[in-house]
Design a protein around this motif. Structure first.
Motif, mmCIF file in Angstrom:
data_model
loop_
_atom_site.group_PDB
_atom_site.id
_atom_site.type_symbol
_atom_site.label_atom_id
_atom_site.label_comp_id
_atom_site.label_asym_id
_atom_site.label_seq_id
_atom_site.Cartn_x
_atom_site.Cartn_y
_atom_site.Cartn_z
ATOM 1 N N GLY A 271 0.845 -1.222 -0.075
ATOM 2 C CA GLY A 271 0.136 -0.073 -0.117
ATOM 3 C C GLY A 271 0.760 1.283 0.068
ATOM 4 N N GLY A 272 1.492 1.630 -1.332
ATOM 5 C CA GLY A 272 2.192 2.801 -1.397
ATOM 6 C C GLY A 272 3.535 2.633 -0.633
ATOM 7 N N HIS A 273 4.033 1.301 -0.248
ATOM 8 C CA HIS A 273 5.317 1.341 0.291
ATOM 9 C C HIS A 273 6.545 0.787 -0.625
ATOM 10 N N ASP A 274 7.726 1.034 0.061
ATOM 11 C CA ASP A 274 8.712 0.661 -0.817
ATOM 12 C C ASP A 274 8.839 -0.729 -1.210
ATOM 13 N N ALA A 275 9.643 -1.009 -2.461
ATOM 14 C CA ALA A 275 9.693 -2.438 -3.040
ATOM 15 C C ALA A 275 10.507 -3.082 -2.003
ATOM 16 N N PRO A 276 10.243 -4.517 -1.469
ATOM 17 C CA PRO A 276 11.347 -5.231 -0.717
ATOM 18 C C PRO A 276 12.471 -5.631 -1.635
ATOM 19 N N LEU A 277 13.622 -5.733 -0.939
ATOM 20 C CA LEU A 277 14.986 -6.250 -1.459
ATOM 21 C C LEU A 277 14.872 -7.493 -1.356
ATOM 22 N N LEU A 278 15.244 -8.386 -2.330
ATOM 23 C CA LEU A 278 15.560 -9.774 -2.386
ATOM 24 C C LEU A 278 17.089 -10.063 -2.696
ATOM 25 N N VAL A 285 21.431 -9.497 -5.929
ATOM 26 C CA VAL A 285 20.283 -8.653 -5.264
ATOM 27 C C VAL A 285 19.271 -7.971 -6.497
ATOM 28 N N SER A 286 18.112 -7.855 -5.872
ATOM 29 C CA SER A 286 17.159 -7.373 -6.768
ATOM 30 C C SER A 286 15.934 -6.654 -6.086
ATOM 31 N N LEU A 287 15.226 -5.795 -6.721
ATOM 32 C CA LEU A 287 13.941 -5.405 -5.890
ATOM 33 C C LEU A 287 12.816 -6.007 -6.542
ATOM 34 N N LEU A 288 11.964 -6.517 -5.604
ATOM 35 C CA LEU A 288 10.666 -7.271 -5.869
ATOM 36 C C LEU A 288 9.736 -6.420 -6.661
ATOM 37 N N PRO A 289 8.920 -6.902 -7.641
ATOM 38 C CA PRO A 289 7.949 -6.117 -8.349
ATOM 39 C C PRO A 289 7.141 -5.332 -7.059
ATOM 40 N N LEU A 290 6.906 -4.118 -7.590
ATOM 41 C CA LEU A 290 5.650 -3.393 -6.749
ATOM 42 C C LEU A 290 4.377 -3.903 -7.227
ATOM 43 N N THR A 291 3.305 -3.650 -6.285
ATOM 44 C CA THR A 291 2.014 -4.009 -6.747
ATOM 45 C C THR A 291 0.922 -3.099 -6.803
ATOM 46 N N ASP A 292 1.543 -1.783 -7.003
ATOM 47 C CA ASP A 292 0.716 -0.615 -7.316
ATOM 48 C C ASP A 292 -0.250 0.047 -6.288
ATOM 49 N N VAL A 317 14.990 -11.719 2.437
ATOM 50 C CA VAL A 317 13.996 -10.681 2.036
ATOM 51 C C VAL A 317 14.240 -9.794 3.091
ATOM 52 N N VAL A 318 14.503 -8.227 2.581
ATOM 53 C CA VAL A 318 14.794 -7.047 3.647
ATOM 54 C C VAL A 318 13.680 -6.330 3.191
ATOM 55 N N LEU A 319 12.981 -5.791 4.295
ATOM 56 C CA LEU A 319 11.692 -4.852 4.280
ATOM 57 C C LEU A 319 12.363 -3.619 4.994
ATOM 58 N N TYR A 320 11.922 -2.625 4.440
ATOM 59 C CA TYR A 320 12.542 -1.217 5.325
ATOM 60 C C TYR A 320 11.584 0.115 4.884
ATOM 61 N N THR A 321 11.823 0.862 5.715
ATOM 62 C CA THR A 321 11.031 2.329 5.432
ATOM 63 C C THR A 321 11.903 3.297 4.659
ATOM 64 N N SER A 333 23.353 14.445 0.223
ATOM 65 C CA SER A 333 23.063 13.257 -0.491
ATOM 66 C C SER A 333 22.333 12.111 -0.043
ATOM 67 N N ALA A 334 21.302 11.626 -0.455
ATOM 68 C CA ALA A 334 20.747 10.324 0.176
ATOM 69 C C ALA A 334 21.253 9.043 -0.115
ATOM 70 N N PHE A 335 20.930 8.219 1.003
ATOM 71 C CA PHE A 335 21.541 6.886 0.688
ATOM 72 C C PHE A 335 20.980 5.897 -0.564
ATOM 73 N N GLN A 336 19.377 6.266 -0.668
ATOM 74 C CA GLN A 336 18.894 5.484 -1.836
ATOM 75 C C GLN A 336 18.877 3.924 -1.917
ATOM 76 N N VAL A 337 18.194 3.443 -2.830
ATOM 77 C CA VAL A 337 18.137 1.971 -2.875
ATOM 78 C C VAL A 337 19.428 1.340 -3.268
ATOM 79 N N ASP A 338 20.213 2.389 -4.029
ATOM 80 C CA ASP A 338 21.504 1.637 -4.567
ATOM 81 C C ASP A 338 22.469 1.574 -3.299
ATOM 82 N N GLY A 339 22.495 2.355 -2.201
ATOM 83 C CA GLY A 339 22.716 1.984 -1.135
ATOM 84 C C GLY A 339 22.644 0.479 -0.495
ATOM 85 N N LEU A 340 21.315 0.337 -0.466
ATOM 86 C CA LEU A 340 20.737 -1.049 -0.077
ATOM 87 C C LEU A 340 21.465 -2.261 -0.916
#
Length: 386
Positions: A271-278, A285-292, A317-321, A333-340
């Protein structure tokens, strides 16, 4: 129209009262000042207790029954915010110093120059107003601090303190609150047939309203998850319940997943949340598809799609805010998903759930350096062992 400033004049000279009223008549008519009079310190204390709301005391020093210096010591006991000005004989520096040491804000000398007195009164009242404003800000800050402490206790009270003990998988979460309490939370729910529910969420706004909304969301999520098996259906039901009577107009982003240890199936809806990291066991390492789906609480009767993957032994699987990805360093500068991605790229399949969560916090703190933390940092990690 503002109320006039109330000034208590204390002097045993009977001629001072009509003279003061005559010389200050323009300010009295304009509603700037009002005057109360007393003949000595004892009468002055009675006036202070009877009248209330005295802003300033203008007092002679030498008076019968109680002199002005003794009165200065008593005034703070009635109201520490009253400002006092002493009327002293010209050149009487000893009494002037004593008066200042006992709390007098200023002094004027006899014979009284009423033009100078009016300037002194204005300066004293200006100081008094600045003082009261400072006290008001202090009280507001204390109130805000108390509110944040309450919100922090609410936030901490709903976080899991124990984690499932299962040979087939590990799960571990942590939340590090910002200075201003936000609305992050995570939860772990034991469901039917050995499955577990995993939730991570971020409520809009800060403080007690966000904390209370967060608690409502967590309670509803837990209650609905017991009766519904599909993550998408769970989010839809919780969204409708949150939207009812949502007078605060708050909303919450949520990622809710159900993990089946028997099959390795990981089913999730956002529900509007960031995609989990697999993180696969080979270090991919990849982001799981968002469900919109959109955030919960915004609008009723929304549909939340879900997606399913299968975790193999050694997968994580890593869930995060967004407190993780939007954390900033001193350069802005932001950490961003690349940092993960960089944290886990090439990770061994032996990286466990707690290690993964701790590593996220370690690397984010390292990236931030001396920069302030402006949002909660929350991470929930699931690792399949067998």
């Amino acid at each position: 129209m503002n109320k006039p400033y109330k000034i208590l004049v204390v002097d045993d000279e009977p001629d001072l009262e009509p003279l003061m009223l005559q010389r200050m008549r323009r300010h009295i008519r304009a509603g700037r000042y009002s005057f109360v009079f007393a003949r000595n310190g004892l009468e002055a204390l009675d006036r202070l207790n009877e009248e209330g709301n005295i802003d300033m005391v203008l007092s002679d020093i030498n008076m019968p029954q109680m002199d002005g210096l003794t009165l200065l010591e008593q005034i703070p006991k009635v109201d520490p915010n009253i400002r006092s000005v002493i009327i002293s004989a010209y050149g009487d520096m000893k009494n002037i110093r004593t008066a200042m040491n006992r709390g007098a804000f200023d002094f004027v000398t006899k014979p009284v120059d009423f033009k100078d007195l009016q300037i002194t009164i204005e300066r004293t009242l200006a100081h008094m107003m600045e003082w009261r404003e400072a006290l008001s800000y202090r009280d507001k800050l204390v109130s805000i601090q108390n509110e944040l402490e309450v919100a922090s206790r609410i936030q901490q009270s709903i976080l899991p303190s124990e984690f499932p003990d299962d040979l087939r998988y590990q799960v571990y979460g942590n939340m590090e609150p910002a200075r201003d309490v936000g609305g992050d939370f995570f939860d772990i729910m034991l469901l039917d047939e050995g499955q577990i529910g995993l939730a991570i969420a971020d409520v809009s706004d800060k403080g007690v309203p966000a904390a209370l909304f967060m608690m409502s969301c967590r309670t509803l999520l837990k209650g609905v998850a017991i009766g519904l098996t599909d993550p998408g259906a769970v989010l839809g039901e919780v969204n409708d319940l949150l939207h009812e009577d949502n007078e605060t107009m708050l909303f919450v982003t949520v990622l809710y997943a159900v993990y089946n240890p028997a099959t390795g199936e990981f089913t999730y809806a956002s529900g509007g949340h960031d995609a989990p990291l697999l993180i696969r066991s080979d270090g991919t390492v990849s982001l799981l598809p968002l469900t919109d789906g959109i955030a919960l609480g915004v609008a009723p009767e929304l549909e939340y799609k879900q997606h399913k993957i299968e975790l193999s032994p050694g997968d994580t699987v890593v869930l995060y805010t967004d407190g993780v990805t939007e954390a900033q360093n001193t350069d802005g500068s932001a950490f961003q998903v690349d940092g993960l991605h960089q944290i886990f790229a090439g990770s061994s399949s032996y990286l466990k759930a707690r290690e993964g969560t701790d590593l996220v916090f370690e690397k984010v703190r390292e990236f931030m350096g001396e920069a302030s933390q402006f949002d909660d940092i929350t991470c929930l990690t699931l690792h399949r062992d067998t």
